[in-house]
Design an enzyme around this catalytic site. Structure first.
Site, PDB file in Angstrom:
ATOM      1  N   LYS A 134       0.817  -1.216   0.000  1.00  0.00           N
ATOM      2  CA  LYS A 134       0.000   0.000   0.000  1.00  0.00           C
ATOM      3  C   LYS A 134       0.848   1.261   0.000  1.00  0.00           C
ATOM      4  O   LYS A 134       0.465   2.275  -0.577  1.00  0.00           O
ATOM      5  CB  LYS A 134      -0.959   0.008   1.197  1.00  0.00           C
ATOM      6  CG  LYS A 134      -2.091  -0.974   1.046  1.00  0.00           C
ATOM      7  CD  LYS A 134      -3.198  -0.711   2.032  1.00  0.00           C
ATOM      8  CE  LYS A 134      -4.359  -1.668   1.819  1.00  0.00           C
ATOM      9  NZ  LYS A 134      -5.391  -1.561   2.855  1.00  0.00           N
ATOM     10  N   LYS A 176      -5.000 -10.292  -6.994  1.00  0.00           N
ATOM     11  CA  LYS A 176      -6.180 -10.492  -6.164  1.00  0.00           C
ATOM     12  C   LYS A 176      -7.340  -9.618  -6.650  1.00  0.00           C
ATOM     13  O   LYS A 176      -7.103  -8.489  -7.084  1.00  0.00           O
ATOM     14  CB  LYS A 176      -5.773 -10.041  -4.754  1.00  0.00           C
ATOM     15  CG  LYS A 176      -6.418 -10.717  -3.619  1.00  0.00           C
ATOM     16  CD  LYS A 176      -5.790 -10.246  -2.309  1.00  0.00           C
ATOM     17  CE  LYS A 176      -5.813  -8.751  -2.145  1.00  0.00           C
ATOM     18  NZ  LYS A 176      -5.393  -8.264  -0.833  1.00  0.00           N
ATOM     19  N   LYS A 180     -10.822  -4.001  -4.230  1.00  0.00           N
ATOM     20  CA  LYS A 180     -11.701  -2.831  -4.316  1.00  0.00           C
ATOM     21  C   LYS A 180     -11.042  -1.712  -5.101  1.00  0.00           C
ATOM     22  O   LYS A 180     -11.709  -0.868  -5.675  1.00  0.00           O
ATOM     23  CB  LYS A 180     -11.983  -2.306  -2.903  1.00  0.00           C
ATOM     24  CG  LYS A 180     -12.786  -3.234  -2.015  1.00  0.00           C
ATOM     25  CD  LYS A 180     -12.788  -2.682  -0.589  1.00  0.00           C
ATOM     26  CE  LYS A 180     -13.388  -3.649   0.391  1.00  0.00           C
ATOM     27  NZ  LYS A 180     -13.013  -3.361   1.779  1.00  0.00           N
TER      28      LYS A 180
HETATM   29  P1  TYM Z   1     -10.862  -5.742   3.728  1.00  0.00           P
HETATM   30  O1  TYM Z   1     -11.942  -4.737   3.760  1.00  0.00           O
HETATM   31  O2  TYM Z   1      -9.709  -5.513   2.836  1.00  0.00           O
HETATM   32  O3  TYM Z   1     -11.432  -7.171   3.342  1.00  0.00           O
HETATM   33  C1  TYM Z   1     -12.534  -7.703   4.045  1.00  0.00           C
HETATM   34  C2  TYM Z   1     -12.497  -9.212   4.031  1.00  0.00           C
HETATM   35  O4  TYM Z   1     -12.512  -9.696   2.691  1.00  0.00           O
HETATM   36  C3  TYM Z   1     -11.433 -10.596   2.477  1.00  0.00           C
HETATM   37  N1  TYM Z   1     -10.977 -10.445   1.088  1.00  0.00           N
HETATM   38  C4  TYM Z   1     -10.863 -11.462   0.227  1.00  0.00           C
HETATM   39  N2  TYM Z   1     -11.107 -12.781   0.346  1.00  0.00           N
HETATM   40  C5  TYM Z   1     -10.910 -13.561  -0.737  1.00  0.00           C
HETATM   41  N3  TYM Z   1     -10.478 -13.085  -1.934  1.00  0.00           N
HETATM   42  C6  TYM Z   1     -10.230 -11.762  -2.107  1.00  0.00           C
HETATM   43  N4  TYM Z   1      -9.823 -11.305  -3.290  1.00  0.00           N
HETATM   44  C7  TYM Z   1     -10.414 -10.884  -0.992  1.00  0.00           C
HETATM   45  N5  TYM Z   1     -10.256  -9.551  -0.807  1.00  0.00           N
HETATM   46  C8  TYM Z   1     -10.604  -9.307   0.469  1.00  0.00           C
HETATM   47  C9  TYM Z   1     -10.372 -10.159   3.462  1.00  0.00           C
HETATM   48  O5  TYM Z   1      -9.478 -11.210   3.745  1.00  0.00           O
HETATM   49  C10 TYM Z   1     -11.195  -9.771   4.664  1.00  0.00           C
HETATM   50  O6  TYM Z   1     -11.532 -10.906   5.432  1.00  0.00           O
HETATM   51  N6  TYM Z   1      -7.762  -5.759   7.625  1.00  0.00           N
HETATM   52  C11 TYM Z   1      -9.080  -6.226   7.249  1.00  0.00           C
HETATM   53  C12 TYM Z   1     -10.192  -5.549   8.023  1.00  0.00           C
HETATM   54  C13 TYM Z   1     -10.092  -5.696   9.508  1.00  0.00           C
HETATM   55  C14 TYM Z   1     -10.292  -6.895  10.258  1.00  0.00           C
HETATM   56  C15 TYM Z   1     -10.141  -6.533  11.622  1.00  0.00           C
HETATM   57  C16 TYM Z   1     -10.585  -8.197   9.891  1.00  0.00           C
HETATM   58  C17 TYM Z   1      -9.831  -4.712  10.407  1.00  0.00           C
HETATM   59  N7  TYM Z   1      -9.867  -5.195  11.680  1.00  0.00           N
HETATM   60  C18 TYM Z   1     -10.265  -7.490  12.647  1.00  0.00           C
HETATM   61  C19 TYM Z   1     -10.704  -9.152  10.915  1.00  0.00           C
HETATM   62  C20 TYM Z   1     -10.552  -8.786  12.266  1.00  0.00           C
HETATM   63  C21 TYM Z   1      -9.230  -5.969   5.753  1.00  0.00           C
HETATM   64  O7  TYM Z   1      -8.289  -5.703   5.089  1.00  0.00           O
HETATM   65  O8  TYM Z   1     -10.439  -5.957   5.244  1.00  0.00           O
END
Ligand code: TYM
Length: 332
Positions: free
Chosen positions: A111, A194, A197
């Site tokens: 990032k 991957k 978003k």
């Molecule tokens: P975020 O918003 O990037 O993603 C949310 C969830 O979606 C999963 N994900 C995917 N799974 C499969 N294939 C993909 N291409 C893909 N892209 C995203 C992510 O693994 C995630 O589960 N850091 C976290 C948010 C967070 C969090 C937490 C999660 C903040 N605090 C505490 C668990 C516990 C994140 O990047 O979310």
């Protein structure tokens, strides 16, 4: 007691990866665990966000949770910034987290890109705030997609460091739950990256808000190769795009990649894509319609978040009080 915590950033373009990697698994888990599902708005602002869009995206993620089948009566749903204890605990944990651990985080490197010196402190500390989210509720399980594995290992390390430093077994070491046939959904345009978003091309992802026509069009345009589907999963090796579409089909139909290969052995991708398109429309169409319905009446969504914040706040306050005592911060 088992308790689940997980979250999604309200950064827009919620997609099939978020659904298959995380949200859909939560729907099943809510039957057996006490669940807390968060919209992590403080994580979202580690990169610049437009304030009005951040409001809209926070409501949209909330709506997506409910549209996917999360029951707000059974589970706690809230946005992170409304429970200030997340930030307070993040500071305490930051004080015991060695820089060396954070320097290993690959997501920061991705990032921050080439301009590392200009990256914000918040982006660097992102995984510490994530550890605070989980540990504040003393969660035992964290269902996420494959890309969050490293952050979860760090959360476990931080929990262990706290317990050791204060000679107390306070935080459980949270277990990652990386479940299903599509834990890492790839871009529809490039099987080596991957689904995300922030990809500039909307054709790279199936958004949870896409209508039926958009879903069908994106699957039709998805990249594949010229070979037919193999009879076993071994035949998908080195065929990233093909493997991705088969994985998506398996996850959406709740079966295995092996079974999908058996079912479509020798068929061409043009035919397989028609089947995948019908399946995706059948599974994702109703979710998109429900999201649209829920985001049209913000009062309902806001009420769910308010109620969730109250319930999360009760647990957070109790735990943070205990943590303050352990750390030696005077409560007056
Ligand atoms: P975020 O918003 O990037 O993603 C949310 C969830 O979606 C999963 N994900 C995917 N799974 C499969 N294939 C993909 N291409 C893909 N892209 C995203 C992510 O693994 C995630 O589960 N850091 C976290 C948010 C967070 C969090 C937490 C999660 C903040 N605090 C505490 C668990 C516990 C994140 O990047 O979310």
């Amino acid at each position: 007691m088992n308790r689940i915590f997980s979250g999604v950033q309200p950064t827009g373009n919620l997609h099939l990866g978020n659904y298959l990697g995380a949200i859909r698994n939560w729907v099943t888990l809510q039957e057996d665990f006490e669940c807390i599902f968060c919209i992590v708005d403080l994580h979202a602002i580690t990169l610049p966000q437009n304030p009005e869009e951040l409001h809209a995206h926070t409501r949209e993620v909330t709506a997506a949770y409910i549209a996917a089948g999360i029951d707000p009566e059974k589970c706690i749903i809230f946005n992170q910034s409304t429970v200030p204890e997340h930030s307070e605990l993040a500071w305490m944990l930051a004080c015991i987290t060695p820089l060396g651990w954070l320097n290993r985080m690959t997501q920061f490197k991705e990032k921050a890109g080439k301009h590392r010196e200009n990256a914000g402190l918040g982006l660097y500390a992102y995984p510490v705030l994530m550890a605070a989210d989980i540990l504040l509720y003393r969660a035992t399980h964290v269902p996420v997609g494959d890309d969050q594995k490293q952050h979860l290992e760090l959360s476990r390390d931080i929990a262990g460091a706290f317990n050791r430093q204060y000679g107390i077994d306070y935080f459980p070491l949270p277990e990652p739950q990386i479940l299903g046939a599509a834990t890492r959904v790839m871009s529809l345009r490039d099987g080596a990256s991957k689904m995300s978003k922030s990809d500039g091309s909307d054709y790279s992802r199936l958004n949870l808000t896409d209508d039926d026509d958009a879903i069908a069009l994106k699957i039709r345009k998805a990249r594949t190769d010229a070979d037919p589907l193999p009879g076993t999963s071994a035949g998908l090796e080195g065929r990233d795009e093909a493997a991705n579409l088969v994985g998506i089909y398996a996850a959406l139909s709740e079966t295995s990649v092996e079974e999908v290969c058996r079912q479509f052995a020798g068929k061409m991708f043009s035919q397989f894509k028609n089947e995948l398109s019908d399946l995706a429309v059948e599974r994702m169409g109703p979710i998109a319609r429900k999201i649209r319905e829920l985001t049209a009446e913000t009062g309902h969504v806001d009420g769910i978040l308010r109620n969730g914040a109250e319930r999360a706040g009760v647990i957070a306050k109790r735990h943070l009080g205990e943590i303050r005592d352990i750390v030696g911060l005077l409560r007056t």
